[in-house]
Design a protein around this motif. Structure first.
Motif, PDB file in Angstrom:
ATOM      1  N   GLY A 126      13.949   3.170   5.593  1.00 18.71           N
ATOM      2  CA  GLY A 126      14.984   2.449   4.860  1.00 18.71           C
ATOM      3  C   GLY A 126      14.640   1.008   4.555  1.00 18.71           C
ATOM      4  N   GLU A 127      13.428   0.565   4.907  1.00 14.62           N
ATOM      5  CA  GLU A 127      13.023  -0.810   4.602  1.00 14.62           C
ATOM      6  C   GLU A 127      12.762  -0.998   3.111  1.00 14.62           C
ATOM      7  N   SER A 128      12.268   0.037   2.455  1.00 15.79           N
ATOM      8  CA  SER A 128      12.079   0.025   1.004  1.00 15.79           C
ATOM      9  C   SER A 128      12.960   1.106   0.400  1.00 15.79           C
ATOM     10  N   HIS A 143       0.843  -1.191   0.000  1.00 13.24           N
ATOM     11  CA  HIS A 143       0.000   0.000   0.000  1.00 13.24           C
ATOM     12  C   HIS A 143       0.884   1.248   0.000  1.00 13.24           C
ATOM     13  N   ILE A 144       0.372   2.302  -0.607  1.00 12.02           N
ATOM     14  CA  ILE A 144       1.170   3.515  -0.764  1.00 12.02           C
ATOM     15  C   ILE A 144       1.538   4.114   0.589  1.00 12.02           C
ATOM     16  N   GLU A 145       0.629   4.019   1.570  1.00 11.64           N
ATOM     17  CA  GLU A 145       0.944   4.579   2.883  1.00 11.64           C
ATOM     18  C   GLU A 145       2.067   3.790   3.563  1.00 11.64           C
ATOM     19  N   ASP A 146       2.118   2.473   3.297  1.00 14.24           N
ATOM     20  CA  ASP A 146       3.203   1.663   3.853  1.00 14.24           C
ATOM     21  C   ASP A 146       4.530   1.990   3.170  1.00 14.24           C
ATOM     22  N   LEU A 147       4.486   2.224   1.858  1.00 13.31           N
ATOM     23  CA  LEU A 147       5.711   2.557   1.131  1.00 13.31           C
ATOM     24  C   LEU A 147       6.291   3.881   1.610  1.00 13.31           C
ATOM     25  N   VAL A 148       5.431   4.848   1.885  1.00 13.73           N
ATOM     26  CA  VAL A 148       5.916   6.139   2.388  1.00 13.73           C
ATOM     27  C   VAL A 148       6.668   5.941   3.698  1.00 13.73           C
TER      28      VAL A 148
END
Length: 257
Positions: free
Chosen positions: A104-106, A93-98
């Motif tokens: 630094g996880e993604s 999900h975009i909120e998780d990617l932010v």
């Protein structure tokens, strides 16, 4: 990237001009009310996972060398969207990617193209996948500071009111969008390892993620069952059920004494 800050461009159209010109992610075009109500925004493009597999007849994936005509026995690595991973990965999900990009996880990765006419592809990946990819290619590819100019290098923004007039039955011409499809879901960045790394030293050694993944695929066992042979130090199936202390070659030598 500037001053340690990486941009994250969010698009809602597969033909958006910013795709593959910077780190990006594509989501569905949602009404503002759904966004305000907290509906999750699933990333449809721009986030990928690295998959490594042994090219054998029992593999569920086709050969990158023969393009599916056979099996080369080598080890392949390629980037896949979550839905095409084996096994299938959960969508991001975009909120998780932010949040993950801040912790630094993604991280963003730029994969140069290999003969397809494009300069390369930007994608968001997990930090572990990027580390493994850098081990595979043997180098770290920095994010380009300036995108390569392409034929469709005209960035446009044409938000228009929806035409709700029904035109069924009218004689008219249909004009398709002239912009090319930029968000392509097929695998990208495929690379082949010709053979497993050979380790012959008995001294303490560092096993890289790519070596561990390659050995796991070749030996058909989980990575946590891998270990060095007590005789020659070659990476082998050392732990788990029916495991041995010595590799097949060393056992043959010992049994022949």
């Amino acid at each position: 990237m500037e001053n340690g800050i990486t941009p994250l461009w969010v698009a809602k159209d597969r033909t958006a001009s910013l795709i593959d010109r910077a780190p990006w992610a594509r989501v569905d075009d949602m009404p503002w009310k759904d966004i305000a109500d907290g509906k999750e925004m699933v990333i449809r493009g721009g986030y990928r996972h690295l998959q490594v597999w042994r090219c054998v007849p029992s593999s569920d994936r086709h050969c990158l060398v023969s393009e599916g005509a056979g099996h080369c026995g080598a080890i392949h690595a390629d980037w896949f969207v979550p839905a095409l991973c084996l096994p299938e990965k959960k969508p991001v999900h975009i909120e998780d990617l932010v949040l993950q990009s801040a912790t630094g996880e993604s991280v963003p990765v730029y994969v140069p193209s290999r003969g397809n006419g494009r300069a390369g592809r930007h994608m968001w990946v997990s930090a572990d996948d990027r580390t493994l990819w850098e081990e595979i290619v043997g180098e770290r590819t920095p994010l380009p500071s300036v995108s390569v100019e392409e034929d469709d290098d005209v960035i446009t923004f044409a938000e228009q009111e929806i035409d709700r007039t029904c035109r069924a039955g009218e004689e008219s011409w249909f004009v398709s969008d002239a912009r090319p499809m930029r968000d392509l879901a097929q695998p990208t960045g495929g690379i082949t390892l010709s053979h497993m790394p050979v380790r012959g030293s008995r001294h303490p050694m560092r096993i890289t993620p790519v070596e561990r993944a390659a050995a796991s695929a070749a030996l058909g066992c989980p990575t946590w069952e891998l270990g060095p042979c007590a005789g020659c130090g070659q990476l082998m199936r050392r732990y788990g059920r029916y495991a041995a202390m010595y590799c097949r070659v060393c056992r043959a030598v010992l049994n022949g004494r």
